[in-house]
Design a protein around this motif. Structure first.
Motif, short mmCIF file in Angstrom:
data_model
loop_
_atom_site.label_atom_id
_atom_site.label_comp_id
_atom_site.label_asym_id
_atom_site.label_seq_id
_atom_site.Cartn_x
_atom_site.Cartn_y
_atom_site.Cartn_z
N GLU A 100 0.84 -1.19 0.00
CA GLU A 100 0.00 0.00 0.00
C GLU A 100 0.88 1.24 0.00
O GLU A 100 1.89 1.31 0.69
N MET A 101 0.49 2.22 -0.78
CA MET A 101 1.28 3.44 -0.89
C MET A 101 0.98 4.36 0.28
O MET A 101 -0.10 4.32 0.85
N ARG A 128 17.13 2.90 -0.11
CA ARG A 128 15.78 2.34 -0.11
C ARG A 128 15.28 2.17 1.33
O ARG A 128 14.16 2.53 1.66
N GLN A 129 16.14 1.63 2.18
CA GLN A 129 15.74 1.39 3.57
C GLN A 129 15.33 2.68 4.26
O GLN A 129 14.29 2.75 4.91
N MET A 133 11.51 3.69 5.50
CA MET A 133 11.25 3.96 6.91
C MET A 133 10.66 5.35 7.10
O MET A 133 9.76 5.55 7.91
N PHE A 134 11.17 6.33 6.36
CA PHE A 134 10.73 7.71 6.52
C PHE A 134 9.34 7.92 5.94
O PHE A 134 8.46 8.47 6.59
N TYR A 135 9.11 7.48 4.69
CA TYR A 135 7.86 7.77 4.02
C TYR A 135 6.77 6.74 4.24
O TYR A 135 5.60 7.09 4.30
N TYR A 136 7.11 5.48 4.33
CA TYR A 136 6.09 4.46 4.49
C TYR A 136 5.75 4.21 5.95
O TYR A 136 4.61 3.98 6.29
N ASN A 137 6.76 4.20 6.81
CA ASN A 137 6.52 3.89 8.21
C ASN A 137 6.37 5.15 9.07
O ASN A 137 6.03 5.07 10.23
#
Length: 177
Positions: A100-101, A128-129, A133-137
């Motif tokens: 999910e975006m 990528r990690q 972490m910043f944008y998705y989590n």
């Protein structure tokens, strides 16, 4: 981490399996969300969490700072996710399995989302990690720094360089807020 949890971690370090179980169950939702940052299929995420739990159970006696239990557990999970990710890098991606975006990408077309996921896959693991972490989590730079053991300025550099590479490859500002 509060005093009760630290005491529970200390009991788990001394071999109390019930305390260990309590700690891992308390982190279940967090582990699942984190696993989905790296792996798209539920079965792969659950496999990574299971392997993480086994590794953590066998090595918890080596944990030296009980307050860092969550960070320690997360690092194990990330390693397991990367292992599964590299094993499956050659597989064809099923559109139904895409993660999910983030909500700030809700107005982005499906094609742009696919381009973004393809671009993220092309980034080196470090960029990528940090971006995931910043944008998705929704983790802060300080939290990412603590979690992966990287100085905050390096996290900021990874964010900037990763976004720059994505913009160059994709020609769009997908991560602009």
């Amino acid at each position: 981490m509060n005093k009760v949890k630290i005491r529970t971690v200390k009991r788990a370090i001394r071999g109390d399996q019930q305390a260990f179980s309590q700690l891992v169950l308390g982190q279940a939702d967090y582990l699942t969300r984190t696993g989905h940052l790296y792996l798209s299929r539920d079965v792969d995420v659950q496999d990574a969490i299971s392997e993480t739990t086994l590794i953590a159970l066998h090595s918890i006696s080596q944990l030296q700072k009980p307050a860092l239990f969550r960070t320690w557990l997360t690092r194990i999970l990330i390693r397991q996710c990367y292992r599964r990710y590299s094993e499956q890098a050659h597989e064809v991606c099923d559109l139904a399995d895409l993660p999910e975006m983030p909500t700030n990408l809700a107005n982005v077309s499906v094609d742009e989302k696919l381009d973004l996921l393809g671009g993220l896959k092309r980034l080196n693991d470090g960029y990528r990690q940090v971006l995931l972490m910043f944008y998705y989590n929704g983790l802060s730079i300080h939290e990412i720094s603590d979690l992966i053991g990287m100085p905050e300025n390096t996290v900021k550099s990874h964010l900037k360089r990763g976004k720059s590479q994505l913009k160059t490859w994709l020609g769009g500002d997908y991560f602009e807020k």
